[in-house]
Design a protein around this motif. Structure first.
Motif, PDB file in Angstrom:
ATOM      1  N   ILE A   1      -1.970  -4.840  -0.759  1.00 40.79           N
ATOM      2  CA  ILE A   1      -0.837  -4.446  -0.778  1.00 40.79           C
ATOM      3  C   ILE A   1       0.106  -3.739   0.155  1.00 40.79           C
ATOM      4  O   ILE A   1      -0.208  -2.801   0.706  1.00 40.79           O
ATOM      5  N   GLU A   2       1.135  -4.390   0.617  1.00 42.88           N
ATOM      6  CA  GLU A   2       1.703  -3.971   1.705  1.00 42.88           C
ATOM      7  C   GLU A   2       2.525  -3.083   1.276  1.00 42.88           C
ATOM      8  O   GLU A   2       3.139  -2.822   0.065  1.00 42.88           O
ATOM      9  N   THR A   3       2.496  -1.996   2.289  1.00 40.75           N
ATOM     10  CA  THR A   3       3.495  -0.774   1.863  1.00 40.75           C
ATOM     11  C   THR A   3       4.309  -0.305   3.052  1.00 40.75           C
ATOM     12  O   THR A   3       4.148  -0.613   4.197  1.00 40.75           O
ATOM     13  N   GLU A   4       5.625   0.078   2.715  1.00 42.55           N
ATOM     14  CA  GLU A   4       6.623   0.438   3.405  1.00 42.55           C
ATOM     15  C   GLU A   4       6.053   1.948   4.029  1.00 42.55           C
ATOM     16  O   GLU A   4       5.251   2.725   3.096  1.00 42.55           O
ATOM     17  N   LEU A   5       6.801   2.414   5.105  1.00 37.51           N
ATOM     18  CA  LEU A   5       6.332   3.922   5.366  1.00 37.51           C
ATOM     19  C   LEU A   5       7.168   4.842   4.411  1.00 37.51           C
ATOM     20  O   LEU A   5       8.247   4.262   3.752  1.00 37.51           O
TER      21      LEU A   5
ATOM     22  N   ASN B   1      -0.405   7.895   8.658  1.00 40.21           N
ATOM     23  CA  ASN B   1      -1.576   8.681   7.561  1.00 40.21           C
ATOM     24  C   ASN B   1      -0.879   9.339   6.301  1.00 40.21           C
ATOM     25  O   ASN B   1      -1.349   9.063   5.256  1.00 40.21           O
ATOM     26  N   PHE B   2       0.423   9.303   6.277  1.00 37.66           N
ATOM     27  CA  PHE B   2       1.160   9.926   5.246  1.00 37.66           C
ATOM     28  C   PHE B   2       1.237   8.887   4.093  1.00 37.66           C
ATOM     29  O   PHE B   2       1.491   8.877   2.862  1.00 37.66           O
ATOM     30  N   CYS B   3       1.101   7.188   4.461  1.00 40.36           N
ATOM     31  CA  CYS B   3       1.250   6.215   3.271  1.00 40.36           C
ATOM     32  C   CYS B   3       0.158   6.645   2.359  1.00 40.36           C
ATOM     33  O   CYS B   3       0.077   5.738   1.464  1.00 40.36           O
ATOM     34  N   LYS B   4      -1.037   7.271   2.864  1.00 34.83           N
ATOM     35  CA  LYS B   4      -1.982   7.493   1.860  1.00 34.83           C
ATOM     36  C   LYS B   4      -1.462   8.052   0.429  1.00 34.83           C
ATOM     37  O   LYS B   4      -1.780   7.752  -0.858  1.00 34.83           O
TER      38      LYS B   4
END
Length: 292
Positions: A76-80, A116-119
């Motif tokens: 799953i690609e995630t944006e910041l 790290n905040f992408c968690k």
């Protein structure tokens, strides 16, 4: 049977959901993509029916992600996260490391605090009833599906030096219940005026969930316990081994001699070659209690 859900804003999954629960990790660069290969193999070997989800940022190349597909995971690609410019400036690597330096161990050069905040994107995975997050620099050593029955928010204490560490949590493993409402509340609290989170997601999560439920230390056994608190180490009970600070794949590893058995174990999981019987491994030597 696979289930189809609309993708939340900021997330692009590669495949539909196939289970009620998921193990989730985060890959933000080629180094953690390598770490995830060992982690995913270790999870698959436990024969869990749960999905395995790899959140990854756009900084990770397709060639780095391709080896992970061997383990039937959802990419799953995630944006910041949509955070303010002021927040991003405060949490640049240089600023975080200067204002809150690491004194107990060495963070590698590829450590990026903002990533790290992408968690927190995990809370957008509302197709799952519950998720267990595991950092990509970890191994699962036996089946830990029982964690899906733990409540939100559950994490193990940050124990690696002495017993006073029990009052702090470590966000390398945690149990969460996805919720759009919770995600939106988290974003607002995260980017509050002048907010500074010295240990990034870990400091934030402990603040957001002040009454966090404690997992056993064996569900997030930090590698420094091996030489700092060897009396706590028992291979038969360790569910997750977490390689905090230095990583087992680093060539320039200042703790390599002290942690050699743990490094060798990680490489066995990376390649799938000669993975040992965990219960038969020797615990670290320590001075036991003297007889009366």
């Amino acid at each position: 049977m696979s289930r189809v859900f609309a993708s939340p804003e900021g997330l692009s999954p590669s495949s539909p959901v196939a289970a009620r629960h998921a193990f989730v990790t985060l890959v933000t660069n080629s180094e953690y993509a390598l770490g995830a290969r060992a982690l995913l193999r270790s999870i698959r070997l436990t024969r869990t029916p749960a999905d395995i989800v790899v959140l990854h940022t756009g900084a990770v190349s397709a060639s780095d992600l391709e080896p992970l597909t061997e383990f039937d995971c959802r990419l799953i690609e995630t944006e910041l996260l949509p955070l303010s410019d002021a927040f991003n400036a405060r949490h640049q690597r240089r600023n975080v490391h200067e204002q809150a330096p690491f004194t107990k161990g060495r963070k590698p050069g590829f450590h990026s605090p903002l990533d790290n905040f992408c968690k927190i994107r995990l809370w957008q995975l509302v197709e799952y009833e519950r998720c267990v997050f595991i950092d990509a620099d970890a191994l699962v050593l036996h089946n830990i599906d029982k964690l899906f029955s733990y409540p939100e928010f559950a994490a193990a204490p940050n124990v690696y030096e002495n017993l006073s560490d029990f009052h702090r949590m470590n966000s390398g493993v945690f149990v969460a219940e996805p919720s759009v409402a919770t995600f939106e509340k988290m974003l607002a609290a995260l980017d509050a005026p002048d907010a500074f989170w010295p240990r990034t997601d870990q400091t934030f999560l402990q603040s957001f969930f002040p009454d966090w439920h404690g997992l056993p230390v064996t569900m997030n056994m930090l590698q420094y316990v091996w030489f700092n608190l060897p009396q706590l180490w028992d291979w038969r009970s360790i569910g997750v081994l977490h390689y905090q600070y230095e990583k087992p794949w680093e060539k320039d590893h200042p703790r390599a001699d002290a942690l050699r058995p743990l490094i060798d174990l990680w490489h066995a999981y990376l390649t799938g070659d000669r993975i040992p019987d965990i219960a038969a491994l020797a615990n670290p030597a320590h001075a036991g209690p003297t007889s009366p």
